[in-house]
Design a protein around this motif. Sequence first.
Motif, PDB file in Angstrom:
ATOM      1  N   UNK A 272       0.846  -1.198   0.000  1.00 53.30           N
ATOM      2  CA  UNK A 272       0.000   0.000   0.000  1.00 53.30           C
ATOM      3  C   UNK A 272       0.882   1.249   0.000  1.00 53.30           C
ATOM      4  N   UNK A 273       0.572   2.172  -0.909  1.00 56.42           N
ATOM      5  CA  UNK A 273       1.305   3.426  -1.005  1.00 56.42           C
ATOM      6  C   UNK A 273       0.281   4.558  -0.866  1.00 56.42           C
ATOM      7  N   UNK A 284      -1.710   6.427   6.587  1.00 51.57           N
ATOM      8  CA  UNK A 284      -0.270   6.191   6.746  1.00 51.57           C
ATOM      9  C   UNK A 284       0.022   5.043   7.724  1.00 51.57           C
ATOM     10  N   UNK A 286      -1.222   2.238   7.598  1.00 48.56           N
ATOM     11  CA  UNK A 286      -1.134   0.959   6.892  1.00 48.56           C
ATOM     12  C   UNK A 286      -0.326   1.031   5.605  1.00 48.56           C
ATOM     13  N   UNK A 287       0.195   2.224   5.287  1.00 44.83           N
ATOM     14  CA  UNK A 287       0.939   2.355   4.039  1.00 44.83           C
ATOM     15  C   UNK A 287       2.384   1.851   4.208  1.00 44.83           C
ATOM     16  N   UNK A 288       2.817   1.040   3.255  1.00 43.43           N
ATOM     17  CA  UNK A 288       4.204   0.586   3.280  1.00 43.43           C
ATOM     18  C   UNK A 288       5.134   1.720   2.882  1.00 43.43           C
ATOM     19  N   UNK A 289       4.589   2.639   2.075  1.00 42.75           N
ATOM     20  CA  UNK A 289       5.365   3.823   1.710  1.00 42.75           C
ATOM     21  C   UNK A 289       4.407   5.004   1.621  1.00 42.75           C
TER      22      UNK A 289
ATOM     23  N   UNK B 233      -1.634  -4.123  10.127  1.00 46.71           N
ATOM     24  CA  UNK B 233      -0.585  -3.615   9.243  1.00 46.71           C
ATOM     25  C   UNK B 233       0.182  -2.545  10.002  1.00 46.71           C
ATOM     26  N   UNK B 236       5.048   1.880   6.985  1.00 42.97           N
ATOM     27  CA  UNK B 236       6.465   1.773   6.620  1.00 42.97           C
ATOM     28  C   UNK B 236       7.085   3.157   6.516  1.00 42.97           C
ATOM     29  N   UNK B 237       7.988   3.319   5.551  1.00 43.26           N
ATOM     30  CA  UNK B 237       8.669   4.602   5.380  1.00 43.26           C
ATOM     31  C   UNK B 237       7.683   5.709   5.023  1.00 43.26           C
ATOM     32  N   UNK B 252      10.589   4.056  -4.904  1.00 43.72           N
ATOM     33  CA  UNK B 252      10.068   2.964  -4.073  1.00 43.72           C
ATOM     34  C   UNK B 252       9.384   1.908  -4.939  1.00 43.72           C
TER      35      UNK B 252
END
Lengths: 310, 259
Positions: A272-273, A284, A286-289, B233, B236-237, B252
């Motif tokens: 998830x972005x 944010x 749960x967002x990986x980026x 979850x 992340x960054x 990314x």
Amino acid sequence: MAEVLVVVESGVKKVTLEMLTIARGLGSVSAVVFGDADTDKLAEFGAEKIYTASGDDVANHLVAPKATVVAELVKRVQPAAVLLGSTQEGKEIAARLAIKLDNGLLTDAVDFAADGTATQVVFAGSTIVKSKVTKGLPIVTIRPNSTTPVAAPATPSVEELTVAVSDTDKLAKVVERVAEQKGSRPELTEAGIVVSGGRGVASADNFKLVEELADLLGGAVGASRAAVDSGYYPHQFQVGQTGKTVSPQLYIALGISGAIQHRAGMQTSKTIVAVNKDAEAPIFELADFGVVGDLNKVVPQAADEIRKRK
Amino acid sequence: MNIVVLVKQVPDSGAERTLSASDNTVERGSASNVINEMDEYAIEEALKIKEAHGGEVTVLTVGPAGATDSIRKALSMGPDKAVHVQDDAMHGSCAVATSKVLAAALGRLNADLILCGAESTDGRVQVIPHMLAERLGVAALTGARKLTVDGAQLTIERQTDEGYEVVTAATPAIVSVWDTINEPRYPSFKGIMAAKKKPLESLSLGDLGVSADEVGTAGATSAVLEFSKRPARTGGAKVTDEGTGGEQLVAYLATEKFV
Ligand SMILES: Cc1cc2nc3c(=O)[nH]c(=O)nc-3n(C[C@H](O)[C@H](O)[C@H](O)COP(=O)(O)OP(=O)(O)OC[C@H]3O[C@@H](n4cnc5c(N)ncnc54)[C@H](O)[C@@H]3O)c2cc1C
Ligand SMILES: Nc1ncnc2c1ncn2[C@@H]1O[C@H](COP(=O)(O)O)[C@@H](O)[C@H]1O
């Protein structure tokens, strides 16, 4: 080996290939087709038998005639299980089958094991449930993007079914089908990449930013309910609790806060972005980026960058 | 027109929801319970039809004693009366059994039009309308985004993945609605006061001639074997755009092999 019936979604969608793949682990695969279907595709993914049913009676009365056809087939061949797509039509056929056969059913399975255990993800993606049909044979609807379709060519025999439906089955008449502009984008629930826009996109016109990014990535376009309610994007693209459930490899949320009802439809995405100008937005979590910033600047720059790399 | 609206009480989808550890059924005791949101659209549609064509609107709920709160809320929007089927034996009923009870209750109500939500937010199964149509032998027009009533003729428009379709049927029929069909009204103060005095009939399984072993966990046609919480979850960054946010995003995506 007992047959396993796979009720084919019109046009042989990806979920059909997933169902064929799952069904091969359960018995001899038989596909049930309404109207025309790409039988080569069904053969490629392991259908040993193809039952077809067509004509105005099945085509023009929503699902009741289809359920009657499948029920008759179930009574005749006594399959080990019936699999259907977890779509409106699949669920509705399953509902009628369950009543006709006085049988249990399970919807929205993401996996179905040979011992009859189905795995379902419930409550906005927060809980995993293992369940079983305890009365009759398993009637299970499978969610798109549950498994990777694997080919296993077979040479199916084809049998045309006689359609004998009652007047009651024909009470609801489809009097018109209106096709709306459909681009070349993949189907939302089956896409490997989904780019969604929310209220932060701020206008229908500005959704072209979302579409552009989706097209560069070969993905589908989704929308939050706030974006749909504001008239920025059509309802059939809504993701979430009261919209579609998606589970792509990549989900990009643009100007979406990440309300629990939105998460309900996308939480099981692989990656998830998020782009949001509010650093505290729940998305944010749960967002990986995540990019904290104005999507009107970030998205065009990202689009340019992807073009450069192509 | 005699209209019955099916209203289910569900745990609030905005709150934490869970299954009960003792018997794997939906926890309906501790959760904050509300009217299934889709059903508010069905109530609104019923009221609009009554306003245009006359008739009576009855709310029908199958659910535990606590569902009375939601029924009164539904009545405060404007329906005339309600029927509540409640029986402890129904705890843990599957959709097949619930449809049996709903169908038995509908058998006494003589509806021209049965309106319901397209799905309930707890189970999200979308099966009740077609199950009822099958049991009652009436037409099902499901997933309506628009409903027109012309005498005994009903016409709906429903969204499909390809566009939309127009479907018709004569009454008696069951119509399920999506949340795009209308904008549900808020109950007025007068409506809330009036709701307290509207008739609310309570029925048991015995009243409907359904036996206890056909419903509940005893009569369930499917069972939850086990459940577990998905690991939450974790974020992340997170970068702040200072002129290169778009480039960083694509970098990314490239490391994850999406571009
Ligand atoms: C029963 C029920 C069912 C529901 N079903 C659904 C459903 O199916 N799907 C769904 O999505 N919602 C659903 N909702 C609604 C949900 O609760 C939220 O209201 C909705 O998801 C909010 O959409 P949003 O994130 O686009 O809007 P908002 O919450 O308003 O968020 C907009 C975000 O955009 C950001 N933003 C604004 N401008 C910019 C900019 N220029 N650049 C970057 N970021 C910007 C803001 O910081 C904000 O975080 C449901 C609600 C209920 C009660
Ligand atoms: N126990 C119930 N009591 C009354 N109505 C119900 C009940 N269960 C389901 N419904 C109705 O059926 C619709 C579809 O529900 P479902 O098939 O569970 O997704 C809901 O929106 C309700 O209108």
